[in-house]
Write a protein that holds these residues in place. Structure first.
Motif, short mmCIF file in Angstrom:
data_model
loop_
_atom_site.label_atom_id
_atom_site.label_comp_id
_atom_site.label_asym_id
_atom_site.label_seq_id
_atom_site.Cartn_x
_atom_site.Cartn_y
_atom_site.Cartn_z
N ASN A 277 0.82 -1.20 0.00
CA ASN A 277 0.00 0.00 0.00
C ASN A 277 0.86 1.25 0.00
OD1 ASN A 277 -1.61 -2.09 2.07
ND2 ASN A 277 -2.82 -1.25 0.39
N ILE A 278 1.94 1.23 0.74
CA ILE A 278 2.84 2.39 0.77
C ILE A 278 3.44 2.62 -0.61
CG2 ILE A 278 4.98 3.29 1.76
CD1 ILE A 278 4.27 1.72 4.31
N TYR A 279 3.82 1.56 -1.27
CA TYR A 279 4.37 1.66 -2.62
C TYR A 279 3.33 2.24 -3.58
CZ TYR A 279 6.21 0.29 -7.15
OH TYR A 279 6.63 0.29 -8.43
N THR A 280 2.09 1.80 -3.47
CA THR A 280 1.03 2.29 -4.35
C THR A 280 0.77 3.76 -4.12
OG1 THR A 280 0.03 0.09 -4.33
CG2 THR A 280 -1.34 1.89 -5.09
N GLY B 213 2.93 5.97 -2.90
CA GLY B 213 4.10 6.69 -3.41
C GLY B 213 4.09 6.80 -4.92
N LYS B 214 3.68 5.73 -5.58
CA LYS B 214 3.59 5.73 -7.04
C LYS B 214 2.54 6.73 -7.52
CE LYS B 214 2.42 2.35 -10.50
NZ LYS B 214 2.23 0.93 -10.77
N GLY B 215 1.40 6.76 -6.85
CA GLY B 215 0.35 7.73 -7.21
C GLY B 215 0.81 9.16 -6.98
N LEU C 187 2.68 14.44 -8.99
CA LEU C 187 3.69 15.49 -9.05
C LEU C 187 4.29 15.62 -10.45
CD1 LEU C 187 5.53 14.99 -5.65
CD2 LEU C 187 3.90 16.77 -6.27
N LEU C 188 4.32 14.53 -11.20
CA LEU C 188 4.82 14.56 -12.57
C LEU C 188 3.97 15.48 -13.44
CD1 LEU C 188 6.90 13.21 -14.51
CD2 LEU C 188 5.10 11.57 -15.04
N VAL C 189 2.70 15.58 -13.13
CA VAL C 189 1.80 16.45 -13.89
C VAL C 189 1.74 17.85 -13.29
CG1 VAL C 189 -0.61 16.77 -14.58
CG2 VAL C 189 0.42 14.51 -14.70
N VAL C 190 1.63 17.93 -11.97
CA VAL C 190 1.38 19.21 -11.31
C VAL C 190 2.61 20.13 -11.28
CG1 VAL C 190 0.80 20.24 -9.08
CG2 VAL C 190 -0.52 18.33 -9.95
#
Length: 139
Positions: free
Chosen positions: A72-75, A77-79, A84-87
């Protein structure tokens, strides 16, 4: 591999890479104490049973999805990374970046001039100290 390397750093990295690949299947490596506790046959049997029992694997997957696990932590972080890649690029385009006025309007050239003056003063002190030491030493 070593003949094609460009320098000593490449030779070291290639040697370490080969060493890693050579020792990859040895679970204990240089640590002999793991040999006593690591049973390859038992872990192979466990893996074989888990691969055959799909119902048990489904139960594990459901547990991981319903409880807080490192998955869940990985998911999350990935989200967050995708968000942030877009914003961040959009924020960089629309946010106006200004120089902070807390520095009193000083510029880098002023700081450089102060540093150069300080450097000159230190060199003068060093020359005076060298002259004093030279006069104290017997000739």
């Amino acid at each position: 591999l070593f003949v094609m390397s460009e320098g000593p750093k490449d030779v070291i990295f290639d040697a370490l890479g080969l060493c890693f690949l050579y020792n990859m299947d040895d679970i204990s490596g240089d640590f002999g104490f793991i040999d006593e506790k690591w049973d390859e046959d038992q872990f192979g049997d466990i893996y074989g049973e888990l691969a055959q029992d799909q119902e048990l694997m489904t139960t594990f997957k459901q547990y991981r999805q319903s409880h807080f696990t490192p998955d869940n932590i990985y998911t999350v972080g990935k989200g967050l990374a995708y968000f942030l890649l877009v914003v961040l690029p959009i924020a960089f385009v629309f946010v106006e970046l200004e120089v902070s006025s807390t520095d009193g309007g000083r510029r880098l050239t002023q700081d450089f001039a102060e540093l150069q003056a300080s450097n000159d003063a230190l060199r003068a002190q060093l020359a005076a100290l060298s002259a004093t030491v030279a006069s104290l030493l017997p000739q």
